[in-house]
Enzyme design. Structure first.
Site, PDB file in Angstrom:
ATOM      1  N   CYS A 152       1.120  -1.532   0.155  1.00  0.00           N
ATOM      2  CA  CYS A 152      -0.125   0.202   0.320  1.00  0.00           C
ATOM      3  C   CYS A 152       0.905   1.262  -0.129  1.00  0.00           C
ATOM      4  CB  CYS A 152      -1.055   0.008   1.530  1.00  0.00           C
ATOM      5  SG  CYS A 152      -2.046  -1.452   1.266  1.00  0.00           S
ATOM      6  N   VAL A 156       0.255   4.382  -3.149  1.00  0.00           N
ATOM      7  CA  VAL A 156      -0.183   5.473  -2.736  1.00  0.00           C
ATOM      8  C   VAL A 156       1.199   6.846  -2.611  1.00  0.00           C
ATOM      9  CG1 VAL A 156      -0.746   7.271  -0.130  1.00  0.00           C
ATOM     10  CG2 VAL A 156      -1.819   4.849  -0.523  1.00  0.00           C
TER      11      VAL A 156
END
Length: 522
Positions: A152, A156
Site C-alpha cells: 500500500c 499510495v
C-alpha cells in the site's frame, strides 16, 4: 505457572487459577466492559434476522474478510520459479505477514525480502531503498531472479517500479542483464488472486514480450499449465501426473510444490524446484496455455492471447467428474494424445466413491466460501454428490463469477436453494448461518469462529466446519492434499462424507438415549 519441566500450551494453561485471577483483574481494572447480561443479550441480537438486515446494509466496512491482499499472491507466484527471490517494495511488517501466512499454512520456511520502507521513504519515495535492497538481496541470497511487488505505502505515494529497477541497474547496483520482473500490487484493491495474476503476467512479459521472433505455437509439442493461486501441493502433482500418463509434454508456469515441501534431511533449501527461465522463454512455442483457474487470471489470459497468439481453451477448474473429463478431453483434442486406460480406471474409482457416499451426502445443506474458482468447483462437486449448496460466498467474486455460479445452480435440482454472495465477508456469512442454518460450513480455518459462535447459542444451532481452502492454520498436512482431477474428487468426497458421519456420531453418542444409531451392527 509455566515451568521448564511442565510446559503447557495456552489450553489448558490459561485455565490455571493464577491466570484466571490475572485475567479477572484485567477485566475489572482496565477493560470497562459490559456486564454478562448485556453481553449475552447483544450476542443473541446478532443472531436475529433484524441484525442480519442491518449487517447486509454495511457499505464502508469489512468485518472478517474472506480474502487476503495482492502482494501475498505475488509472493506465491514468484516462489514457483526456479531460484527466484520474492521481493516486496514496502515495509517490513507487510512481508512478515506474508511469510507468516505461508509458514503457518505449509509448515515450511518462506523466503521473501523487503526493502524496509519507513517514514522517510513515504515522504521522499523508496528508490534509495530499492538501490540498497536489490543489491543486498542479490549478494546475500544468490538468486537467479528477483521478482518485485508492492504494498500500500509504495502505491499510495506512486513509486514507479519500472523506473526504479532501471535506475538501480543504471547506477550499477545490480547487473543490467539480471532479471527483475515486477508487478504493481496495491493491497487496497483486488485480492491475493489478482496479485498472483499480476506477478505471473509480469514474469511472462519480462522474458517473452520482446523475444517473440522465431516463436511458433505448437513447435515444442507441449501445453502450458497456469495454476493460479494454488496452495494444495497435491494439485500440482496430480495435473503433472495425469498429463504424463497421457504422454503430453507440459510446462507448469509457476510451481512451488518443491520449495514448500522440502524433505527434513538436514539440508536447508532456500530454493527448490520451480519453473526455469528457459522454460518460460520456450513457453510461447507450446500448443496452447491452459488456465486452471480462469476467473482469477485475466491479465495472464490477455497477455498469452495477445503476445503468444495462443487460443486459450474455455474450461472450468478441473474439479469434480464432469470438469475433469472436459479438461482431459480438451488436452487430448489439442495434442492428439489419447486418454489412457489408467485415467479411465481412476475415473471409475471416483465414480465408485461417489456411488458409495451418495446416500450420506444426498440432501445435506452446505454453506461455503473461498476464492472464485475454488468455490465454483466446490459447488460443482456438491451438485454431483446430490448435496445442496445453500449460502455460496466469495469475497473476491465479481458479477461474471456470480452469473457462472447461478448457471451451474440452475443446471441441477440440488441447486434450487443456492444463494450467491459476491463481495461479502465472513461476518455476513455468520448471520446467514444463524438465520438459515446449513448442516455444514466449508471453508478455511477462519470458519472455526462461526462454528464457535453458532455453538455458543446452543448445540442445536452449531454449524460444523469442514476445512477446505486457504489458509489452513489449525490443522496439519492438509496442504499436501488434492482437490483437482479424479483424485481430488475422491479426496473431497471422502472428507465431506466422513464429516457427515463424525457429526452423526456426535449426535448419537449418549448412552441409552441416542446410541441406537451409534452401534456398528448395521
Amino acid at each position: 505457572m509455566q515451568t521448564a519441566d511442565n510446559i503447557k500450551p495456552c489450553y489448558p494453561l490459561f485455565g490455571d487459577a493464577d491466570y484466571q485471577e490475572s485475567l479477572a483483574a484485567k477485566r475489572a481494572g482496565f477493560e470497562e466492559g459490559h456486564g454478562a447480561d448485556k453481553v449475552r443479550d447483544t450476542f443473541l441480537w446478532t443472531t436475529t434476522q433484524e441484525y442480519q438486515d442491518l449487517n447486509f446494509k454495511r457499505e464502508a466496512l469489512t468485518v472478517d474478510p474472506a480474502k487476503a491482499c495482492q502482494p501475498l499472491g505475488a509472493v506465491l507466484c514468484a516462489t514457483g520459479y526456479h531460484k527466484t527471490l520474492p521481493y516486496v517494495h514496502g515495509s517490513q511488517g507487510c512481508v512478515a505477514y506474508f511469510r507468516s501466512y505461508f509458514n503457518r499454512h505449509f509448515k515450511e520456511p518462506c523466503s521473501c525480502v523487503s526493502d524496509s520502507m519507513t517514514e522517510d521513504a513515504a515522504v521522499f519515495g523508496g528508490q534509495k531503498n530499492m538501490f540498497d535492497g536489490l543489491a543486498n538481496a542479490k549478494a546475500l541470497y544468490q538468486p537467479e531472479m528477483i521478482a518485485v511487488s508492492t504494498t500500500c505505502m509504495a502505491e499510495v505515494i506512486g513509486d514507479d517500479l519500472n523506473a526504479f529497477i532501471n535506475n538501480t541497474k543504471k547506477e550499477g547496483h545490480i547487473p543490467q542483464e539480471f532479471p527483475v520482473p515486477f508487478a504493481h500490487t496495491p493491497s487496497f484493491v483486488g485480492s491475493h488472486v489478482t496479485g498472483w495474476d499480476g506477478m505471473q503476467e509480469g514474469i511472462l512479459r519480462a522474458f517473452t514480450l520482446n523475444a517473440m521472433e522465431g516463436k511458433k505455437p505448437g513447435s515444442n509439442g507441449k501445453v502450458n499449465i497456469v495454476p493460479g493461486f494454488e496452495t494444495y501441493l497435491g494439485n500440482y502433482r496430480v495435473i503433472k501426473r495425469m498429463l504424463s500418463e497421457m504422454g503430453v509434454g507440459h510446462t507448469m508456469l509457476s510451481d512451488p510444490s518443491e520449495v514448500f515441501d522440502t524433505p527434513a534431511d538436514g539440508e536447508f533449501r532456500m530454493y527448490s524446484g520451480g519453473t526455469t527461465q528457459d522454460e518460460v522463454k520456450d513457453a510461447p512455442n507450446a500448443h496452447t496455455t491452459i488456465l486452471l483457474q480462469p476467473f482469477q487470471l485475466d491479465k495472464t489470459k490477455k497477455f498469452v492471447e495477445g503476445t503468444w497468439n495462443h487460443e486459450v481453451p474455455k474450461l472450468n477448474i478441473p474439479m469434480g467428474i464432469d470438469w475433469t473429463d472436459e479438461f482431459l478431453m480438451k488436452v487430448a483434442e489439442i495434442t492428439g494424445q489419447p486418454i489412457p486406460e489408467s485415467l479411465a480406471k481412476e475415473r471409475g474409482r471416483a465414480m465408485d466413491v461417489l456411488a458409495d457416499s451418495h446416500a450420506w451426502l444426498h440432501g445435506k445443506k452446505f454453506a461455503l466460501y473461498g476464492d472464485p474458482d475454488f468455490v465454483h468447483g466446490l459447488v460443482k462437486v456438491l451438485l454431483e454428490c446430490g448435496a445442496e449448496p445453500t449460502h455460496i460466498l466469495c469475497h473476491n467474486g465479481n458479477k461474471r463469477w456470480s452469473k457462472a455460479v447461478q448457471k451451474l445452480l440452475d443446471s441441477s435440482p440440488f441447486g434450487v436453494n443456492g444463494k450467491i454472495y459476491a463481495g461479502n465477508d465472513l461476518w455476513h456469512l455468520r448471520s446467514l448461518c444463524f438465520t438459515d442454518k446449513p448442516d455444514f460450513l466449508i471453508g478455511n480455518s477462519y470458519g472455526k469462529y462461526i462454528q464457535r459462535d453458532t455453538r455458543h447459542k446452543g448445540p442445536e444451532f452449531e454449524v460444523p466446519l469442514i476445512r477446505l481452502g486457504f489458509p489452513l492454520f489449525d490443522r496439519h498436512h492438509l496442504h499436501r492434499q488434492t482437490t483437482l482431477g479424479y483424485e481430488g474428487m475422491i479426496q473431497i468426497v471422502t472428507t465431506l462424507t466422513n464429516a457427515v458421519l463424525e457429526q452423526l456420531d456426535r449426535e448419537t453418542v449418549e448412552m441409552g438415549v441416542t446410541d441406537y444409531n451409534f452401534d456398528l451392527v448395521r
